[in-house]
Design a protein around this motif. Structure first.
Motif, mmCIF file in Angstrom:
data_model
loop_
_atom_site.group_PDB
_atom_site.id
_atom_site.type_symbol
_atom_site.label_atom_id
_atom_site.label_comp_id
_atom_site.label_asym_id
_atom_site.label_seq_id
_atom_site.Cartn_x
_atom_site.Cartn_y
_atom_site.Cartn_z
ATOM 1 N N HIS A 1 0.840 -1.196 0.000
ATOM 2 C CA HIS A 1 0.000 0.000 0.000
ATOM 3 C C HIS A 1 0.876 1.247 0.000
ATOM 4 O O HIS A 1 0.611 2.202 -0.734
ATOM 5 N N HIS A 2 1.948 1.246 0.774
ATOM 6 C CA HIS A 2 2.762 2.463 0.825
ATOM 7 C C HIS A 2 3.535 2.702 -0.472
ATOM 8 O O HIS A 2 3.981 3.807 -0.726
ATOM 9 N N CYS A 3 3.661 1.661 -1.302
ATOM 10 C CA CYS A 3 4.292 1.847 -2.615
ATOM 11 C C CYS A 3 3.307 2.451 -3.615
ATOM 12 O O CYS A 3 3.693 3.206 -4.513
ATOM 13 N N GLY B 1 -4.273 -0.327 5.354
ATOM 14 C CA GLY B 1 -3.006 -0.315 4.614
ATOM 15 C C GLY B 1 -1.894 0.414 5.332
ATOM 16 O O GLY B 1 -0.716 0.140 5.120
ATOM 17 N N LYS B 2 -2.285 1.371 6.181
ATOM 18 C CA LYS B 2 -1.280 2.123 6.944
ATOM 19 C C LYS B 2 -1.642 2.098 8.424
ATOM 20 O O LYS B 2 -1.348 3.054 9.154
ATOM 21 N N PHE B 3 -2.296 1.028 8.858
ATOM 22 C CA PHE B 3 -2.692 0.916 10.261
ATOM 23 C C PHE B 3 -1.466 1.103 11.159
ATOM 24 O O PHE B 3 -0.429 0.493 10.933
ATOM 25 N N GLY B 4 -1.620 1.957 12.160
ATOM 26 C CA GLY B 4 -0.489 2.215 13.055
ATOM 27 C C GLY B 4 0.298 3.458 12.671
ATOM 28 O O GLY B 4 1.053 3.989 13.489
ATOM 29 N N GLY B 5 0.146 3.890 11.409
ATOM 30 C CA GLY B 5 0.724 5.159 10.937
ATOM 31 C C GLY B 5 2.199 5.316 11.259
ATOM 32 O O GLY B 5 2.963 4.349 11.253
ATOM 33 N N ASP B 6 2.574 6.555 11.533
ATOM 34 C CA ASP B 6 3.976 6.836 11.825
ATOM 35 C C ASP B 6 4.384 6.349 13.215
ATOM 36 O O ASP B 6 5.562 6.113 13.467
ATOM 37 N N THR B 7 3.407 6.175 14.093
ATOM 38 C CA THR B 7 3.720 5.648 15.434
ATOM 39 C C THR B 7 4.285 4.228 15.321
ATOM 40 O O THR B 7 5.278 3.889 15.955
ATOM 41 N N ASP B 8 3.649 3.411 14.504
ATOM 42 C CA ASP B 8 4.103 2.022 14.350
ATOM 43 C C ASP B 8 5.149 1.837 13.255
ATOM 44 O O ASP B 8 5.781 0.779 13.181
ATOM 45 N N ASN B 9 5.299 2.826 12.407
ATOM 46 C CA ASN B 9 6.271 2.692 11.312
ATOM 47 C C ASN B 9 7.645 2.324 11.879
ATOM 48 O O ASN B 9 8.070 2.862 12.883
ATOM 49 N N TRP B 10 8.320 1.390 11.243
ATOM 50 C CA TRP B 10 9.639 0.881 11.651
ATOM 51 C C TRP B 10 9.586 0.124 12.985
ATOM 52 O O TRP B 10 10.629 -0.091 13.602
ATOM 53 N N GLU B 11 8.394 -0.263 13.450
ATOM 54 C CA GLU B 11 8.315 -0.886 14.772
ATOM 55 C C GLU B 11 7.737 -2.299 14.683
ATOM 56 O O GLU B 11 6.950 -2.618 13.797
ATOM 57 N N PRO C 1 5.988 -5.045 17.722
ATOM 58 C CA PRO C 1 5.013 -5.782 16.906
ATOM 59 C C PRO C 1 4.148 -4.861 16.034
ATOM 60 O O PRO C 1 3.845 -3.747 16.411
ATOM 61 N N ARG C 2 3.762 -5.408 14.901
ATOM 62 C CA ARG C 2 3.117 -4.624 13.861
ATOM 63 C C ARG C 2 1.829 -5.289 13.406
ATOM 64 O O ARG C 2 1.717 -6.520 13.470
ATOM 65 N N HIS C 3 0.877 -4.490 12.918
ATOM 66 C CA HIS C 3 -0.453 -5.018 12.545
ATOM 67 C C HIS C 3 -1.003 -4.347 11.298
ATOM 68 O O HIS C 3 -2.159 -3.943 11.256
ATOM 69 N N ALA D 1 8.115 11.885 6.549
ATOM 70 C CA ALA D 1 7.932 11.283 7.871
ATOM 71 C C ALA D 1 8.665 9.943 7.978
ATOM 72 O O ALA D 1 9.266 9.617 9.010
ATOM 73 N N ASN D 2 8.634 9.173 6.897
ATOM 74 C CA ASN D 2 9.273 7.861 6.899
ATOM 75 C C ASN D 2 10.769 7.970 7.182
ATOM 76 O O ASN D 2 11.326 7.259 8.011
ATOM 77 N N TYR D 3 11.436 8.892 6.497
ATOM 78 C CA TYR D 3 12.880 9.021 6.694
ATOM 79 C C TYR D 3 13.253 9.862 7.897
ATOM 80 O O TYR D 3 14.350 9.753 8.435
ATOM 81 N N ASN E 1 13.104 -2.613 -1.272
ATOM 82 C CA ASN E 1 12.575 -3.974 -1.193
ATOM 83 C C ASN E 1 11.087 -3.953 -0.846
ATOM 84 O O ASN E 1 10.420 -4.987 -0.916
ATOM 85 N N SER E 2 10.576 -2.826 -0.448
ATOM 86 C CA SER E 2 9.160 -2.737 -0.100
ATOM 87 C C SER E 2 8.311 -3.337 -1.210
ATOM 88 O O SER E 2 8.487 -2.993 -2.377
ATOM 89 N N GLY E 3 7.412 -4.244 -0.836
ATOM 90 C CA GLY E 3 6.566 -4.899 -1.829
ATOM 91 C C GLY E 3 7.139 -6.202 -2.336
ATOM 92 O O GLY E 3 6.494 -6.911 -3.113
ATOM 93 N N ALA F 1 6.986 -8.288 1.982
ATOM 94 C CA ALA F 1 7.864 -7.509 2.860
ATOM 95 C C ALA F 1 7.462 -6.036 2.832
ATOM 96 O O ALA F 1 7.152 -5.503 1.772
ATOM 97 N N PHE F 2 7.451 -5.383 3.988
ATOM 98 C CA PHE F 2 7.118 -3.958 3.952
ATOM 99 C C PHE F 2 7.895 -3.075 4.905
ATOM 100 O O PHE F 2 7.773 -1.852 4.856
ATOM 101 N N ASP F 3 8.730 -3.649 5.761
ATOM 102 C CA ASP F 3 9.442 -2.743 6.676
ATOM 103 C C ASP F 3 10.624 -3.440 7.332
ATOM 104 O O ASP F 3 10.818 -4.650 7.204
ATOM 105 N N GLY F 4 11.410 -2.625 8.037
ATOM 106 C CA GLY F 4 12.481 -3.133 8.878
ATOM 107 C C GLY F 4 12.213 -2.676 10.305
ATOM 108 O O GLY F 4 11.295 -1.889 10.533
HETATM 109 N N1 ARG Z 1 9.189 2.099 6.734
HETATM 110 C C1 ARG Z 1 8.715 1.612 5.470
HETATM 111 C C2 ARG Z 1 9.807 1.649 4.431
HETATM 112 O O1 ARG Z 1 10.581 2.560 4.344
HETATM 113 C C3 ARG Z 1 7.568 2.393 4.958
HETATM 114 C C4 ARG Z 1 6.364 2.200 5.776
HETATM 115 C C5 ARG Z 1 5.229 3.034 5.335
HETATM 116 N N2 ARG Z 1 4.259 3.058 6.382
HETATM 117 C C6 ARG Z 1 4.114 4.086 7.215
HETATM 118 N N3 ARG Z 1 3.336 3.967 8.261
HETATM 119 N N4 ARG Z 1 4.711 5.221 7.000
HETATM 120 O O2 ARG Z 1 9.886 0.766 3.606
#
Ligand code: ARG
Length: 694
Positions: free
Chosen positions: A65-67, A185-195, A197-199, A307-309, A628-630, A644-647
């Protein structure tokens, strides 16, 4: 240790035995073959920056979804808000074409190191070297593109020590088939991003279209779904901890050879500037996005990218400090120096001192560049320069030439002003200029002069307001009017144009001394990698990520137990955990009603695990990075088990050093994806397209 992003053409020689031991059932030929259809034919680069895979014989494409986020936002309006409500095409006809979206198939690759390096010698300057290499690259491209049918890219690996070329085929008619709402598709938003447990249900579906013969074609109603060479089978079988898992995809960039001094520069200068400037933009943007839904949609993608970076770079600072990464690299560099001193040649002796001196000289500059880079992410900071430069060129041409250039210019204007919201732009620009003039050193001369007169943020805002009001770039209408009646003096006197030009000139400015140092560094770095590889002749090396197709293999594996996880073992999460995080009406943790109903009825169909839970996300120890996302996560039979969608934030030092204990890939379980398509969206016709393995 599952470190390594490997070339497909090296798997057989370097990794195959190991992979088999870990559970791979496929032959090397089934993964990568030039002559026969193989796994690689189902893996595409998506939209230039992500990975995706073909999962049906009708060109159905699965990615994150984020792609697809930018495309989904672009196709959304306040009335048809697919980003927030989701979208599901019931027929091919209903599938939606974003303005620009392409997928790239990988045809083949080969080693051209010898041929490229035969063009250069030790006495060449870096410029001469580059010119000689570029010439040979052009030849290789010409020889392999089959009259324009393919795109050929020759790339440097190990910083100029090896060269490979890649043959690709691009398809430009790609359409949106289905997406869950952002609250999935973005459940958890920036709070959960890069974290963890994830959902998160981070997936979306697209489709590749081709002409009647299966060839790439620009968008047309007559195009038909592509019949791919190969599509991935989809597994309903699930997996256990320690099961084999491999990922094919396009990792964007790693810096695993980065010297200690470079890491220190990032931790102390570059990243702090990046983090501060990102947050500054985010806070201002958010104010406007929260007020108007259309602005929210128009800036959703740009905001998410920053926000991601922002979070990633802060995570890197923390992880690099915590793991004392620079210190362990420095130890290895000392050993290398000893080795270098013992060699018969002098070639490697000065390498580390040169590299260290370079970083010391550039610390402040890297801080400056990061502030300026984020400032230049403001659209109104670069738009005047881009259009203004074209206008200068435009006015100097004769009328026939103008008529010819006009359509291109008009398309560019359309694009540059699309969704541009001036109040937001002005505020971000003023706030960034204020930050830049306060925090960076050796700033653009024009900004320095202005800063003498406008020291407070309020002053900067008043200034930007004033020059924007007068500017021909303030709106598409104003600029179009100017274009139809151009006036060179008026352009030259436009202060927004002057400012934009000054910023970009500063960004590109390079003194002869700086250039000389960069060349010295470039050469030293190339020799450092060359020397370190000679120093350890038996070690298996893989090149840093650079947006070329790689394979990483490993296994499903937990992180040390986290009490906030819902599942019995900390290698996966379930829908129960999603519901535990649910906060009605919250921007990041809301859930669609339908999903909660399905949860309450435990209506999981064939997608539940054997204990009756619906799996959501899981962990493997594959070596991936952004880009590698996606990417598909495949089991030992080459069947799709996840996306795969995150680290994870604990392993954010992974860009420069792979952490055996902590580095994980976070993926969506394919059973969650299928459940959402089937039970949540009711798009059973899409499930019918797949090749399911039960
Ligand atoms: N951290 C992920 C990546 O760079 C992107 C995740 C997008 N999701 C989000 N909640 N911002 O591949």
């Amino acid at each position: 240790a599952n470190e390594g992003m490997w070339f497909l053409m090296h798997i057989e020689r370097l990794n195959y035995v190991d992979m088999q031991k870990m559970g791979l059932q496929l032959t090397p030929e089934e993964i990568y073959s030039i002559n026969n259809n193989s796994l690689k034919d189902a893996i595409v680069q998506f939209g230039g920056g992500c990975t995706a895979e073909i999962i049906s014989d009708q060109g159905l494409v699965l990615t994150n979804h984020h792609c697809g986020y930018g495309n989904i936002a672009e196709l959304s309006t306040e009335e048809n808000d697919y980003l927030n409500n989701g979208f599901w095409a019931k027929t091919f006809k209903e599938e939606l074409k974003p303005a620009n979206l392409s997928v790239r198939f990988f045809v083949r690759m080969d080693d051209v190191t010898e041929r490229m390096l035969a063009q250069v010698n030790e006495n060449m300057s870096e410029d001469e070297r580059e010119a000689a290499l570029n010439k040979e690259m052009a030849k290789i491209q010409q020889e392999n593109n089959e009259g324009g049918k393919y795109t050929v890219s020759v790339k440097s690996f190990y910083s100029g020590n090896e060269y490979y070329y890649f043959v690709y085929q691009d398809y430009n008619d790609v359409r949106l088939v289905g997406t869950p709402p952002k609250s999935i598709g973005k459940f958890g938003g920036d709070t959960d991003n890069w974290e963890w447990p994830r959902h998160t249900g981070d997936f979306a579906l697209f489709r590749v279209y081709a002409d009647q013969d299966g060839n790439p074609a620009e968008y047309s109603e007559n195009n038909v779904p592509l019949k791919p060479k190969y599509h991935l089978p989809t597994s309903l079988k699930g997996f256990e901890e320690n099961d084999f898992a491999m990922i094919l995809g396009y990792p964007g960039r790693t810096n695993r050879w980065k010297p200690a001094a470079g890491i220190e520069q990032n931790v102390e200068y570059a990243y702090p500037a990046w983090v501060e400037a990102s947050k500054t933009s985010m806070d201002v943007m958010k104010k406007y996005m929260d007020k108007k839904q259309q602005v929210n949609l128009d800036y959703a993608s740009a905001y998410a990218g920053i926000a991601n970076y922002w979070k990633n770079r802060q995570g890197m600072i923390d992880a690099l400090k915590k793991h004392k990464t620079a210190k362990s690299k420095r130890k290895a560099e000392k050993k290398f120096q000893k080795w270098a001193n013992k060699q018969a040649t002098n070639k490697y002796k000065d390498v580390m001192p040169t590299i260290n001196a370079y970083y010391e000289r550039t610390n402040k500059a890297s801080e400056h560049d990061n502030y300026l880079m984020l400032l230049l992410r403001t659209r109104i900071a670069t738009l005047p320069y881009r259009l203004g430069r074209t206008m200068e060129y435009f006015s100097s041409q004769n009328e026939a030439k103008q008529a010819e250039l006009k359509p291109r210019l008009e398309a560019e204007i359309e694009n540059l002003y699309d969704g541009l919201y001036l109040p937001l732009e002005k505020d971000v620009l003023a706030t960034q200029l204020h930050l830049y003039s306060q925090k960076a050193s050796d700033i653009a001369p024009m900004v320095k002069d202005l800063d003498a007169k406008h020291s407070s943020l309020a002053d900067w805002k008043a200034y930007v307001d004033a020059i924007a009001k007068e500017s021909i770039f303030r709106s598409q209408e104003a600029f179009t009017a100017f274009m139809n009646n151009p006036d060179a003096d008026m352009l030259a006197q436009d202060e927004l144009y002057q400012l934009s030009t000054a910023l970009l000139n500063r960004y590109r400015a390079k003194s002869d001394e700086e250039k000389a140092w960069e060349d010295k560094y470039q050469k030293a770095y190339r020799l450092m990698i060359q020397g370190m590889r000679k120093q350890n002749p038996d070690k298996k090396y893989y090149p840093d990520a650079n947006s070329t197709l790689r394979l990483t293999y490993g296994k499903v594996i937990a992180l040390p137990k986290d009490k906030t996880n819902d599942a019995k073992k900390n290698y996966y999460t379930t829908l129960q955990g999603t519901v535990a995080k649910y906060q009605p009406g919250d921007e990041e943790f809301d859930m669609p009603k339908k999903l909660i109903e399905l949860y309450e009825k435990k209506d999981f169909g064939q997608y539940a695990d054997k204990d009756g839970y619906l799996p959501v996300n899981f962990l493997t120890d594959n070596d991936i990075t952004g880009g590698n996302s996606g990417s598909p996560v495949l089991n030992g039979n080459g069947e799709l088990i996840g996306l795969a969608f995150d680290g994870n934030i604990e392993a954010m030092a992974g860009d420069v050093i792979f952490d055996d204990k902590l580095q994980r890939t976070i993926s969506v379980d394919i059973r969650y994806v299928l459940f959402l398509i089937d039970k949540y969206a009711g798009a059973t016709h899409l499930i019918d397209e797949l090749t399911l393995v039960k």
